[in-house]
Design a protein around this motif. Structure first.
Motif: not given
Length: 567
Positions: A147-148, A150, A171-172, A174, A344, A348, A350
């Motif tokens: 997720h860090d 792109k 990314q992240g 999203n 998600n 999210g 994590s």
């Protein structure tokens, strides 16, 4: 947070995502014993609740694949529909897709799907629909788990929610969709209609065309590929999409058109030309997307990427740094994708765990195995102190052994727990499995299960692609060592890299086989009779043993041997 993921279309499935961890995933076909079963996966849902000791009230959200899902169809109904795609009725149906009646129809269908879940005890207000291609993208992205950085996430299938493809940057947690391809331009539908034209079952037998492709004469395949190249091409105005040429009808309604186009062309040439065209167009599209976005890490989802030769061509692109293909990435995996997306959105990324082992199905107790064996005549069974050692010895002696142990693997490909195994160096066992057990088409290659630590020794894998799910074809370094589990014409293989932490018993079996033969791989194919789903229960396993030329079955820690002349 408990999310029940549902795919209620072709090859229906269900899964449980529990606080971001995939706990259980089951295809309905395994339980109802009808290949590619379509509809609400009632038995799979029941099995998941039973396995986890949950009730419908314990489920926070039911995540359903697709805002729209067509009515379920039997195999015969689907074949009739494919055969009628060139009729006047199909032309009328195509026209109605562009009127308000489509909205009315889809609204009613959505209400029916909610009511079906309510009838099973789930509150209607807990049901959420997830866009079909967002579910494919979510499965690929969250299954990969980085997720860090792109990530370029590409989807490509027959059709779903009006699209056949999408381009996304993630990314992240999203996922941003930056381009989409309408279903009228579907490569998957083109492959499916051609499969039907060749007398096989669309949405099921496309892999047979891929398997035949290497047998085709080069010049003949090239001539057919030229015909397909005139139908779909990359857009000149948008580097992220492909489109139909002016002469190509909407691909789902192209039966008459393709029949005329391919008339009098050889079967093998059609397979070779279609595969060549598919690899060319999709790799051009992937390269174009990378160049346009500057993102070199790629995740793939959607049924077109079940094509392992295509995936090989994508992996070999110099522009691709890392590649992840979600396993069994047809619509059955959208149960997981829909569940990932809902989690998600609520919490999210994590908590979401990357995909690990696919051994997510049912496990059967020793008592259930003993009960299934009770009263069987013509079968000798022995409780083995070390079943893996016994099977390794049988394989080294040249026997075919069925293996039924532990939790069933999810998806289209057997990964050792519901598999037929053999020595990959013996070409005679290929004939035995094809003719006496599975009645497969002669040209279809088998696949090897390889110790993860031996993968690079046996296969060319310069980009270190992690291959535990049989989603990639690779070149073999020494074709003779795997000759029964490779394609005889191009010496490629579709390996399963067996990681010890994913399946310690199966890993140990292959290691023991290596100690006896020097080869850290076994031939692996799905444990089923032709046309039926992979076996689910001990009774299914014994039925295949009795109705085929199979002699040995390792079920749990019991070795079952069929007496000579039985079955």
């Amino acid at each position: 947070m408990r999310i029940l993921g549902i795919h209620d279309g072709h090859n229906a499935s269900a899964c449980l995502l529990d606080d971001g961890v995939l706990r259980v995933a089951i295809q309905e076909e395994r339980l109802v014993r009808e290949k590619n079963w379509s509809g609400i996966p009632v038995q799979a849902i029941g099995r998941i609740l039973e396995t986890t000791d949950l009730l419908p009230v314990d489920i926070d959200t039911v995540a359903m694949n697709g805002h729209h899902m067509p009515y379920p169809k039997s195999r015969q109904a689907m074949l009739r529909e494919f055969g009628a795609t060139g009729t006047i009725g199909a032309t009328v149906k195509k026209g109605l897709r562009h009127t308000f009646l489509k909205t009315v129809y889809q609204s009613r269908r959505a209400q029916q799907r909610v009511r079906a879940m309510a009838d099973l005890g789930f509150e209607a207000n807990r049901v959420k629909f997830v866009d079909h291609h967002m579910a494919h993208a979510s499965a690929a992205y969250f299954g990969f788990g980085d997720h860090d950085k792109k990530i370029l996430v590409l989807t490509n299938d027959g059709a779903g929610d009006g699209l056949c493809g999408s381009v996304n940057i993630a990314q992240g947690g999203n996922i941003e969709r930056i381009a989409e391809v309408p279903e009228a331009d579907s490569i998957g539908n083109l492959y499916g209609i051609t499969t039907f034209l060749l007398g096989m079952v669309p949405l099921e037998h496309e892999y047979k065309l891929m398997g035949m492709a290497p047998y085709a004469n080069e010049e003949a395949a090239e001539r057919v590929a030229d015909l397909f190249r005139q139908l779909l091409l990359l857009s000149k105005s948008d580097p992220l999409v492909w489109q139909r040429s002016g002469r190509c009808p909407e691909t789902y309604f192209s039966y008459d058109f393709l029949r005329d186009l391919l008339e009098l062309k050889r079967f093998d040439a059609i397979c070779g030309g279609l595969q060549r065209f598919t690899e060319e167009l999709v790799t051009k599209w992937v390269r174009s997307c990378i160049q346009a976005t500057g993102v070199n890490d790629v995740c793939l989802g959607g049924g077109v990427f079940m094509n392992v030769k295509l995936n090989k061509a994508i992996l070999e692109l110099p522009e691709v740094d890392r590649l992840f293909v979600y396993p069994s990435c047809g619509d059955e995996s959208n149960a997981m994708g829909a569940a990932y997306w809902v989690h998600n959105e609520a919490r999210g990324p994590s908590e979401l765990s990357p995909l690990g082992s696919l051994y997510l199905g049912s496990c059967y107790s020793e008592d259930s195995i003993e009960s299934a064996l009770g009263g069987k005549t013509g079968l000798r069974h022995t409780k083995e102190a070390d079943i893996e050692s016994r099977v390794a010895t049988l394989l080294a002696e040249g026997h075919v052994v069925a293996r039924f142990k532990g939790r069933a693997e999810f998806g289209a490909r057997a990964l050792g727990n519901r598999s037929l195994l053999a020595d990959p160096c013996r070409e005679d066992v290929v004939r035995e499995i094809n003719e006496m057990i599975k009645s497969r088409d002669f040209w279809m290659p088998f696949a090897p299960s390889v110790l993860e630590e031996d993968l690079d020794e046996l296969l060319e894998n310069p980009k270190r692609f992690f291959s535990p799910y049989m989603m990639m074809a690779l070149d073999t370094r020494d074709p003779a060592s795997l000759k029964g589990a490779t394609h005889p014409y191009d010496h490629t293989a579709r390996p399963q890299a067996v990681r010890e932490s994913y399946n310690p018993d199966y890993h140990r079996l292959i290691r023991l086989f290596k100690e006896r033969t020097g080869r850290g791989a076994v031939l692996n194919t799905s444990f089923n009779l032709h046309g039926y789903p992979i076996v689910e229960t001990p009774e299914d396993a014994l039925q295949v043993l009795e109705q085929s030329g199979l002699r040995y079955l390792a079920i749990g820690d019991v070795l079952v041997e069929k007496a000579e002349g039985h079955g």
